[in-house]
Motif scaffolding. Structure first.
Motif, PDB file in Angstrom:
ATOM      1  N   ARG A  78       0.957  -0.798  -0.047  1.00 38.40           N
ATOM      2  CA  ARG A  78      -0.058  -0.134  -0.011  1.00 38.40           C
ATOM      3  C   ARG A  78       0.506   1.073  -0.390  1.00 38.40           C
ATOM      4  O   ARG A  78       0.725   2.276  -0.521  1.00 38.40           O
ATOM      5  CB  ARG A  78      -1.548   0.029   1.291  1.00 38.40           C
ATOM      6  N   VAL A  79       1.734   1.513   0.033  1.00 38.82           N
ATOM      7  CA  VAL A  79       2.806   2.141   0.471  1.00 38.82           C
ATOM      8  C   VAL A  79       3.223   2.553  -1.136  1.00 38.82           C
ATOM      9  O   VAL A  79       3.037   3.741  -0.904  1.00 38.82           O
ATOM     10  CB  VAL A  79       3.845   2.203   1.370  1.00 38.82           C
ATOM     11  N   MET A  80       3.868   1.465  -1.225  1.00 31.07           N
ATOM     12  CA  MET A  80       4.038   1.608  -3.106  1.00 31.07           C
ATOM     13  C   MET A  80       3.479   2.225  -3.708  1.00 31.07           C
ATOM     14  O   MET A  80       3.067   3.480  -4.994  1.00 31.07           O
ATOM     15  CB  MET A  80       4.528   0.339  -3.340  1.00 31.07           C
ATOM     16  N   LEU A  81       1.724   1.829  -3.775  1.00 30.85           N
ATOM     17  CA  LEU A  81       0.338   2.216  -4.482  1.00 30.85           C
ATOM     18  C   LEU A  81       0.660   4.055  -4.398  1.00 30.85           C
ATOM     19  O   LEU A  81       0.737   4.605  -4.823  1.00 30.85           O
ATOM     20  CB  LEU A  81      -0.090   1.502  -3.350  1.00 30.85           C
ATOM     21  N   ARG A  82       0.894   4.230  -3.043  1.00 28.35           N
ATOM     22  CA  ARG A  82       0.760   6.011  -2.303  1.00 28.35           C
ATOM     23  C   ARG A  82       1.946   6.159  -3.223  1.00 28.35           C
ATOM     24  O   ARG A  82       1.721   7.962  -3.879  1.00 28.35           O
ATOM     25  CB  ARG A  82       0.955   5.690  -0.905  1.00 28.35           C
ATOM     26  N   ASP A  83       2.959   5.910  -3.007  1.00 31.58           N
ATOM     27  CA  ASP A  83       4.143   6.502  -3.821  1.00 31.58           C
ATOM     28  C   ASP A  83       4.006   6.693  -4.895  1.00 31.58           C
ATOM     29  O   ASP A  83       4.599   7.620  -5.399  1.00 31.58           O
ATOM     30  CB  ASP A  83       5.711   5.990  -2.935  1.00 31.58           C
TER      31      ASP A  83
END
Length: 247
Positions: A78-83
């Motif tokens: 989910r962090v990767m998606l936000r980034d």
């Protein structure tokens, strides 16, 4: 090696000054990272935004939430998606991703979602590829996901050592995706690598260590304060040697 080939040079920059040096020295694209000691992780939003404001050339931040392996939790995903969403907002040209499953195959479902989230940005699959169990199966999976290139050292520590596999991958890719050698790429071996692999894009940090400018240093502290920087002269040499191959 193909004739009349246009060669591109990507520089892995671990800070904004290195990205600016690389641009000045003739680089075609920047892979923007943080933490060279971890092999590169996602830079801060501030660094990404300022790099986009300062750079005229293509900018691809790496989307990697931590060092270590490429098996990520749902929270890390989910962090990767936000980034990626942030990189789109500030006008980056692309992103650099890579995820594996426990068996060493490409995590196709979640990587495909990263590619979809990044659209219309370009996507490079990074050296997680070099830890894949079957490089040719991984190649086909990454092509199906819609990535535009794979960064690889041929599943060896350096591209020199992995040149044989890189050559096979270039041939197997058959212009469906770019195979970009990286790791240990320098001016001293760039021509030989181009000839051995048939690759048209190359990746290097051209790194050197810059000594700290601090006048005061606490003698009780043992950590070095030197900084990884891109070497302008080395980048110019690599670029010149690639240009010589085009003539």
């Amino acid at each position: 090696m193909k004739s009349n080939m246009d060669y591109l040079l990507e520089i892995c920059a671990f800070n904004l000054p290195s990205a600016m040096i690389a641009q000045q020295a003739g680089a075609d694209r920047i892979e923007l990272c943080a933490s060279p000691e971890e092999g590169g992780v996602t830079p801060s939003p501030g660094v990404i935004r300022l790099a986009r404001e300062k750079l005229r050339i293509a900018l691809y931040p790496i989307i990697r939430p931590r060092g270590g392996d490429f098996l990520y939790s749902e929270e890390e995903f989910r962090v990767m998606l936000r980034d990626i969403e942030y990189c789109k907002q500030v006008g980056c040209n692309g992103v650099v991703i890579g995820m594996l499953s426990p068996d060493g195959s490409v995590d196709q479902a979640r990587c495909a979602r990263l590619v979809e989230t990044a659209y219309p940005l370009g996507v490079t699959f990074h050296r997680a590829f070099d830890w894949a169990a079957n490089p040719f199966e991984a190649l086909e999976t990454i092509i199906q996901m819609g990535c535009e290139r794979i960064l690889t050292s041929g599943q060896r520590p350096t591209a020199d050592e992995g040149a044989g596999l890189i050559d096979q991958l270039v041939r197997e890719a058959d212009d469906r995706i770019v195979i970009m050698p990286g790791s240990g790429v320098r001016s001293a071996n760039i021509v030989a690598l181009a000839e051995k692999t048939g690759a048209s894009e190359f990746h290097t940090s051209a790194r050197l260590w810059q000594a700290s400018s601090m006048e005061y240093v606490n003698a009780c502290m043992k950590e070095a304060q030197d900084m990884v920087m891109a070497g302008e002269e080395e980048i110019r040499k690599i670029k010149e040697r690639l240009l010589s191959l085009e003539s």
